[in-house]
Design an enzyme around this catalytic site. Structure first.
Site, PDB file in Angstrom:
ATOM      1  N   GLY A 133      38.791  54.708  45.072  1.00 48.28           N
ATOM      2  CA  GLY A 133      38.524  53.451  45.777  1.00 48.28           C
ATOM      3  C   GLY A 133      39.762  52.679  46.198  1.00 48.28           C
ATOM      4  O   GLY A 133      39.637  51.600  46.757  1.00 48.28           O
TER       5      GLY A 133
ATOM      6  N   PHE B 263      34.831  29.209  42.383  1.00 44.47           N
ATOM      7  CA  PHE B 263      35.735  30.276  41.940  1.00 44.47           C
ATOM      8  C   PHE B 263      35.115  31.141  40.848  1.00 44.47           C
ATOM      9  O   PHE B 263      35.544  32.277  40.642  1.00 44.47           O
ATOM     10  CB  PHE B 263      37.027  29.673  41.354  1.00 44.47           C
ATOM     11  CG  PHE B 263      37.813  28.868  42.332  1.00 44.47           C
ATOM     12  CD1 PHE B 263      38.737  29.476  43.159  1.00 44.47           C
ATOM     13  CD2 PHE B 263      37.626  27.498  42.447  1.00 44.47           C
ATOM     14  CE1 PHE B 263      39.458  28.746  44.083  1.00 44.47           C
ATOM     15  CE2 PHE B 263      38.337  26.755  43.370  1.00 44.47           C
ATOM     16  CZ  PHE B 263      39.259  27.387  44.192  1.00 44.47           C
TER      17      PHE B 263
ATOM     18  N   ARG C 291      43.701  56.423  41.911  1.00 40.06           N
ATOM     19  CA  ARG C 291      42.431  55.920  41.361  1.00 40.06           C
ATOM     20  C   ARG C 291      41.393  55.931  42.475  1.00 40.06           C
ATOM     21  O   ARG C 291      41.735  55.729  43.646  1.00 40.06           O
ATOM     22  CB  ARG C 291      42.590  54.469  40.876  1.00 40.06           C
ATOM     23  CG  ARG C 291      43.478  54.326  39.670  1.00 40.06           C
ATOM     24  CD  ARG C 291      43.593  52.892  39.254  1.00 40.06           C
ATOM     25  NE  ARG C 291      44.094  52.045  40.345  1.00 40.06           N
ATOM     26  CZ  ARG C 291      44.552  50.814  40.180  1.00 40.06           C
ATOM     27  NH1 ARG C 291      44.551  50.274  38.985  1.00 40.06           N
ATOM     28  NH2 ARG C 291      44.998  50.113  41.196  1.00 40.06           N
TER      29      ARG C 291
ATOM     30  N   LEU D  41      34.439  28.714  30.203  1.00 35.78           N
ATOM     31  CA  LEU D  41      35.628  29.220  29.507  1.00 35.78           C
ATOM     32  C   LEU D  41      35.462  30.675  29.073  1.00 35.78           C
ATOM     33  O   LEU D  41      36.170  31.131  28.174  1.00 35.78           O
ATOM     34  CB  LEU D  41      36.017  28.327  28.317  1.00 35.78           C
ATOM     35  CG  LEU D  41      36.380  26.877  28.671  1.00 35.78           C
ATOM     36  CD1 LEU D  41      36.826  26.117  27.418  1.00 35.78           C
ATOM     37  CD2 LEU D  41      37.488  26.803  29.719  1.00 35.78           C
TER      38      LEU D  41
ATOM     39  N   SER E  35      36.788  38.046  48.890  1.00 35.16           N
ATOM     40  CA  SER E  35      37.879  38.967  48.571  1.00 35.16           C
ATOM     41  C   SER E  35      38.061  39.986  49.693  1.00 35.16           C
ATOM     42  O   SER E  35      37.086  40.384  50.348  1.00 35.16           O
ATOM     43  CB  SER E  35      37.504  39.686  47.263  1.00 35.16           C
ATOM     44  OG  SER E  35      38.189  40.897  47.146  1.00 35.16           O
TER      45      SER E  35
ATOM     46  N   TYR F 185      31.748  44.939  42.115  1.00 35.59           N
ATOM     47  CA  TYR F 185      32.461  43.659  42.275  1.00 35.59           C
ATOM     48  C   TYR F 185      32.520  43.276  43.750  1.00 35.59           C
ATOM     49  O   TYR F 185      32.149  42.170  44.150  1.00 35.59           O
ATOM     50  CB  TYR F 185      33.889  43.766  41.701  1.00 35.59           C
ATOM     51  CG  TYR F 185      34.774  42.614  42.140  1.00 35.59           C
ATOM     52  CD1 TYR F 185      34.645  41.347  41.568  1.00 35.59           C
ATOM     53  CD2 TYR F 185      35.720  42.774  43.165  1.00 35.59           C
ATOM     54  CE1 TYR F 185      35.432  40.274  41.994  1.00 35.59           C
ATOM     55  CE2 TYR F 185      36.508  41.709  43.594  1.00 35.59           C
ATOM     56  CZ  TYR F 185      36.366  40.470  43.001  1.00 35.59           C
ATOM     57  OH  TYR F 185      37.131  39.412  43.431  1.00 35.59           O
TER      58      TYR F 185
ATOM     59  N   LYS G 146      30.578  40.173  46.116  1.00 43.08           N
ATOM     60  CA  LYS G 146      31.195  39.197  47.028  1.00 43.08           C
ATOM     61  C   LYS G 146      30.512  39.258  48.404  1.00 43.08           C
ATOM     62  O   LYS G 146      30.225  38.234  49.021  1.00 43.08           O
ATOM     63  CB  LYS G 146      32.697  39.488  47.171  1.00 43.08           C
ATOM     64  CG  LYS G 146      33.485  39.275  45.891  1.00 43.08           C
ATOM     65  CD  LYS G 146      33.529  37.809  45.532  1.00 43.08           C
ATOM     66  CE  LYS G 146      34.206  37.550  44.201  1.00 43.08           C
ATOM     67  NZ  LYS G 146      34.167  36.140  43.789  1.00 43.08           N
TER      68      LYS G 146
HETATM   69  N1  LIG Z   1      42.967  36.959  41.475  1.00 41.39           N
HETATM   70  C1  LIG Z   1      42.894  37.573  42.672  1.00 41.39           C
HETATM   71  O1  LIG Z   1      43.820  38.247  43.131  1.00 41.39           O
HETATM   72  C2  LIG Z   1      41.631  37.420  43.502  1.00 41.39           C
HETATM   73  C3  LIG Z   1      41.530  38.116  44.709  1.00 41.39           C
HETATM   74  C4  LIG Z   1      40.375  37.976  45.475  1.00 41.39           C
HETATM   75  C5  LIG Z   1      39.349  37.125  45.050  1.00 41.39           C
HETATM   76  N2  LIG Z   1      39.462  36.478  43.862  1.00 41.39           N
HETATM   77  C6  LIG Z   1      38.361  35.595  43.439  1.00 41.39           C
HETATM   78  O2  LIG Z   1      38.885  34.318  43.112  1.00 41.39           O
HETATM   79  C7  LIG Z   1      38.101  33.718  42.078  1.00 41.39           C
HETATM   80  C8  LIG Z   1      39.005  33.222  40.962  1.00 41.39           C
HETATM   81  O3  LIG Z   1      39.727  34.331  40.431  1.00 41.39           O
HETATM   82  P1  LIG Z   1      40.734  34.112  39.204  1.00 41.39           P
HETATM   83  O4  LIG Z   1      41.762  35.164  39.301  1.00 41.39           O
HETATM   84  O5  LIG Z   1      41.125  32.677  39.125  1.00 41.39           O
HETATM   85  O6  LIG Z   1      39.742  34.452  37.967  1.00 41.39           O
HETATM   86  P2  LIG Z   1      39.734  33.862  36.488  1.00 41.39           P
HETATM   87  O7  LIG Z   1      39.028  34.852  35.639  1.00 41.39           O
HETATM   88  O8  LIG Z   1      41.109  33.425  36.079  1.00 41.39           O
HETATM   89  O9  LIG Z   1      38.839  32.540  36.631  1.00 41.39           O
HETATM   90  C9  LIG Z   1      37.431  32.590  36.683  1.00 41.39           C
HETATM   91  C10 LIG Z   1      36.899  31.348  35.959  1.00 41.39           C
HETATM   92  O10 LIG Z   1      35.481  31.310  36.096  1.00 41.39           O
HETATM   93  C11 LIG Z   1      34.896  30.996  34.830  1.00 41.39           C
HETATM   94  N3  LIG Z   1      33.529  31.578  34.831  1.00 41.39           N
HETATM   95  C12 LIG Z   1      33.199  32.885  35.045  1.00 41.39           C
HETATM   96  N4  LIG Z   1      31.868  33.032  34.999  1.00 41.39           N
HETATM   97  C13 LIG Z   1      31.341  31.801  34.783  1.00 41.39           C
HETATM   98  C14 LIG Z   1      30.015  31.310  34.667  1.00 41.39           C
HETATM   99  N5  LIG Z   1      28.943  32.117  34.743  1.00 41.39           N
HETATM  100  N6  LIG Z   1      29.831  29.988  34.466  1.00 41.39           N
HETATM  101  C15 LIG Z   1      30.900  29.147  34.378  1.00 41.39           C
HETATM  102  N7  LIG Z   1      32.188  29.555  34.481  1.00 41.39           N
HETATM  103  C16 LIG Z   1      32.406  30.876  34.677  1.00 41.39           C
HETATM  104  C17 LIG Z   1      35.830  31.609  33.820  1.00 41.39           C
HETATM  105  O11 LIG Z   1      35.738  31.033  32.530  1.00 41.39           O
HETATM  106  C18 LIG Z   1      37.197  31.349  34.469  1.00 41.39           C
HETATM  107  O12 LIG Z   1      37.723  30.092  34.097  1.00 41.39           O
HETATM  108  C19 LIG Z   1      37.085  34.776  41.644  1.00 41.39           C
HETATM  109  O13 LIG Z   1      35.855  34.505  42.287  1.00 41.39           O
HETATM  110  C20 LIG Z   1      37.689  36.074  42.166  1.00 41.39           C
HETATM  111  O14 LIG Z   1      36.700  37.036  42.435  1.00 41.39           O
HETATM  112  C21 LIG Z   1      40.574  36.595  43.082  1.00 41.39           C
END
Ligand SMILES: NC(=O)c1ccc[n+]([C@@H]2O[C@H](COP(=O)([O-])OP(=O)(O)OC[C@H]3O[C@@H](n4cnc5c(N)ncnc54)[C@H](O)[C@@H]3O)[C@@H](O)[C@H]2O)c1
Length: 325
Positions: free
Chosen positions: A283, A73, A281, A34, A117, A141, A145
């Protein structure tokens, strides 16, 4: 019956996947600290609280119903923050994933779906990106990945761990039933920022770079509905049965500029959304659009929400409700 373990299942994308899999009768166990997730997104399956950096907590996650695959995730997601604090990103996204992979080997779990990603590609050499495009990540970041993708190839070779590496383009939109949506703190994604501006929570939206070589001068991105992403994960679980490791792009194949997003949001919300031009920005690539031909052919995936207006409308329904809570 076997279950799937969802790390980060209290976050934006993981919670949508948990909801979809649960509706398909899949037993789920969510593992989440969380740290950026939300307790009110934990509406399905079992919940184990813990941090991936803690191997004992991970063992607890594997101690319940037998796990047959992991959907991973959990990570930190803010590109700018990763530049300022790389340690935070390599620790939480790379070292923590290493703990997870070792726990999987310990518990004889041989399949993983990984949230990668589009940022792994870096500066694109062509407009429509396929998976053969070289990986030249531009931030810690994005490098975190790419490193995990490399680790997954090595674990496949050494331990037979199958993995499906899903390279999302820009995730957007919200659960069509209105139970879940995008809630990041701080928010860095364009569509929620535009909608927060429409709600009066921000004074204006900044257009970073208006002199790119695109028709209206702003960057072009590929927006993919979170519900379509969720479907791809359900298909990826079946694909893992082949025992391989492979990367798949997930995008619509349609590019929309920043100005088009703002204009569409004005139409959907019926509100004035002040926009201010700002410098580029570092990158930011001018155009990032996916070829998802491989996911269509090999996973049998097809997006159902290709149209930007539909994506923004579902996000707007969520943000209006969420800001009242
Ligand atoms: N949102 C986007 O557009 C996008 C695009 C490309 C990739 N991603 C990837 O998708 C995944 C999910 O993204 P999101 O937008 O749902 O992010 P988010 O921040 O909403 O969800 C991440 C979750 O992981 C949990 N978490 C993080 N570190 C943790 C740890 N060490 N131990 C246990 N729980 C942990 C957090 O509490 C959270 O609930 C990520 O890996 C992100 O890099 C997202």
């Amino acid at each position: 019956m076997c279950a799937v373990l969802i790390t980060g299942g209290a976050g934006y994308i993981g919670s949508h996947v948990n909801k979809l899999l649960s509706s398909q009768g899949v037993e789920t166990v969510v593992f989440d600290s969380l740290v950026t997730g939300h307790a009110d997104f934990l509406q399905w399956g079992e919940f184990v609280a813990g941090d991936l950096l803690d191997p004992a907590a991970l063992d607890r996650a594997f101690a319940g119903p037998p796990i047959h695959a992991v959907l991973h995730f959990a990570s930190f997601i803010a590109v700018g923050e990763s530049v300022a604090d790389p340690n935070k990103y390599y620790r939480n996204n790379v070292a923590a994933t290493l703990n997870l992979l070792d726990a999987m080997v310990r518990h004889h779990v041989s399949g993983l779906v990984f949230s990668s990603s589009a940022s792994v590609y870096g500066e694109p050499e062509q407009e429509l990106l396929d998976e053969e495009h070289p990986m030249r990540p531009l931030s810690p970041y994005a490098r975190s990945k790419a490193m995990v993708e490399q680790m997954l190839e090595d674990y496949h070779r050494a331990h037979g761990l199958a993995s499906c590496r899903l390279r999302y383009f820009n995730a957007a939109g919200a659960d069509p039933d209105g139970l879940l949506g995008e809630r990041h703190e701080p928010e860095t994604h364009l569509i929620p920022l535009v909608l927060q501006t429409a709600l009066g929570l921000r004074p204006h939206i900044s257009l970073y770079g208006t002199d790119y070589p695109t028709p209206d001068g702003t960057c072009i991105r590929d927006y993919i509905h979170v519900h379509d992403l969720a479907h791809a994960h359900a298909l990826a679980l079946d694909w893992l049965e082949q025992g391989e490791t492979r990367a798949f792009n997930l995008g619509n194949g349609n590019g929309y500029s920043v100005r088009e997003v703002v204009e569409t949001a004005r139409k959907v919300t019926g509100r004035d959304i002040p926009a201010e031009e700002a410098p580029r920005r570092d990158g930011d690539s001018p155009v990032l659009v996916a070829s998802s031909a491989r996911a269509r052919a090999e996973l049998g995936w097809a997006p159902g929400f290709g149209d930007l207006e539909t994506i923004i409308r579902s996000a707007w329904d969520w943000h209006r409700k969420d800001c009242r809570n």
